[in-house]
Enzyme design. Structure first.
Site, PDB file in Angstrom:
ATOM      1  CG  HIS A  78      -2.066  -0.994   1.038  1.00 50.56           C
ATOM      2  ND1 HIS A  78      -2.690  -1.608   2.100  1.00 50.56           N
ATOM      3  CD2 HIS A  78      -2.666  -1.490  -0.077  1.00 50.56           C
ATOM      4  CE1 HIS A  78      -3.622  -2.426   1.641  1.00 50.56           C
ATOM      5  NE2 HIS A  78      -3.619  -2.367   0.328  1.00 50.56           N
ATOM      6  CG  HIS A  94      -2.384  -7.619   1.960  1.00 48.54           C
ATOM      7  ND1 HIS A  94      -1.500  -7.182   1.000  1.00 48.54           N
ATOM      8  CD2 HIS A  94      -2.595  -6.559   2.778  1.00 48.54           C
ATOM      9  CE1 HIS A  94      -1.190  -5.913   1.238  1.00 48.54           C
ATOM     10  NE2 HIS A  94      -1.833  -5.515   2.308  1.00 48.54           N
ATOM     11  CG  HIS A 135      -7.145  -5.013   5.088  1.00 47.16           C
ATOM     12  ND1 HIS A 135      -6.309  -6.103   5.001  1.00 47.16           N
ATOM     13  CD2 HIS A 135      -6.340  -3.915   5.151  1.00 47.16           C
ATOM     14  CE1 HIS A 135      -5.052  -5.678   5.022  1.00 47.16           C
ATOM     15  NE2 HIS A 135      -5.049  -4.362   5.104  1.00 47.16           N
ATOM     16  CD  GLU A 181      -4.186  -9.974   7.951  1.00 52.77           C
ATOM     17  OE1 GLU A 181      -4.419 -10.555   9.032  1.00 52.77           O
ATOM     18  OE2 GLU A 181      -3.392  -9.009   7.848  1.00 52.77           O
ATOM     19  CB  THR A 191      -1.520 -10.087  11.113  1.00 50.83           C
ATOM     20  OG1 THR A 191      -1.490  -9.431   9.835  1.00 50.83           O
ATOM     21  CG2 THR A 191      -1.914 -11.544  10.926  1.00 50.83           C
ATOM     22  CB  CYS A 206       2.158  -9.405  12.892  1.00 49.11           C
ATOM     23  SG  CYS A 206       3.912  -9.433  12.478  1.00 49.11           S
ATOM     24  CG  ASN A 239       1.210  -0.759   9.787  1.00 53.67           C
ATOM     25  OD1 ASN A 239       2.210  -0.197   9.352  1.00 53.67           O
ATOM     26  ND2 ASN A 239       1.158  -1.270  10.993  1.00 53.67           N
TER      27      ASN A 239
END
Length: 290
Positions: free
Chosen positions: A41, A75, A129, A131, A167, A198, A228
């Protein structure tokens, strides 16, 4: 004299590094490689790879491809994507982050084990999203996605719940969701939750807050699409109100305010180091006489 420091802990996480290295390796052997969705991204990094021969496609574009190579980014993807690739004789270069892959398998296993007893599988994450779409796909589309506390009204607290997390979500946010569900669960009803955030991402929170608070001024560099990036920027700004979000060097047009001496440059897990380095150069150029 202006002092500019780049946060050594900012930049690509290992999942993104692996995906980009996979793309570069394939592009070294072929003129054209397709990638399902933006490989990262960050528009500038995507443009760099596109100049090397990477073509970004969406799921509709994938359905029209035949006999090609397609890279799956960090992802992850739902099972339906792999099935489509097989039907269309597409060779998959799978760069799914190992942390995401483990989570997919964990959710799939939980779904298989609990579907008979009507357990609600809940994912704390951002709806739509990439993921999260891949995670929901492990449950044949039955998982309930929760973005915030208010979304919990959609759950039935008289039925068992198993909670997972995207994550890259905030650990504090996940803990708040867990606490709220515990409070609402009917007596004797099973509630299991799994911290699947994560740690390479989670550990950046305290680090980036400490980094931001140790500077007079901070430039946070990230792509506009990065979840993020948005989360880390907000934490940066809490630690230091003099934090600006930028995506490109060209957004820095003015010298720094008088009295600013220590400037920090940091970014998201999708921000390339080379971009942060260019930002640092630009800051020094604009403030050379300061």
């Amino acid at each position: 004299m202006i002092e500019v420091e780049i946060d050594k802990d900012s930049g690509f996480c290992f999942g993104v590094v692996t995906a980009i290295e996979s793309a570069e390796r394939e592009l070294g052997n072929t003129d054209t490689l397709y990638c399902l969705g933006d490989i990262v991204h960050n528009s500038l990094e995507v443009e760099r790879l596109e100049h090397m021969g990477l073509h970004t496609i969406d799921h509709e574009g994938l359905s029209r491809l035949r006999d090609r190579k397609v890279l799956l980014r960090a992802h992850g993807e739902p099972p339906s994507t792999y099935a489509l690739a097989k039907r269309n004789n597409i060779t998959i270069i799978d760069a799914t982050c190992p942390v995401v892959l483990r989570l997919q398998r964990k959710i799939h296993k939980c779904y298989q084990e609990t579907r008979a007893n009507n357990t609600q599988l809940v994912i704390y994450g951002k709806k739509g999203h990439a993921e999260v779409n891949g995670l929901v796909g492990q449950t044949e589309g039955t998982a309930i996605v929760i973005e915030k506390i208010e979304d919990l009204d959609r759950l039935d607290f008289t039925r068992a719940i198993s909670l997972f997390s995207q994550t890259t979500k905030s650990l504090d946010g996940f803990k708040a969701v867990v606490a709220e569900i515990k409070q609402r669960m009917a007596e004797g009803v099973e509630f299991n939750y799994y911290d699947t955030i994560c740690r390479q991402v989670a550990n950046r929170l305290p680090n980036i807050k400490a980094f931001a608070s140790s500077h007079d001024w901070v430039y946070f560099v990230a792509g506009r699409k990065s979840s993020n990036g948005k989360m880390l920027f907000e934490e940066c700004r809490k630690a230091n109100p003099n934090t600006l979000f930028i995506s490109e060097v060209s957004e820095i047009t003015e010298p720094l305010p008088e009295g600013v001496r220590r400037v920090g440059v940091c970014g998201a897990t999708s921000t390339p180091k080379w971009l942060m380095e260019e930002v640092a150069v630009r800051i020094k150029e604009l403030n050379a006489s300061e």
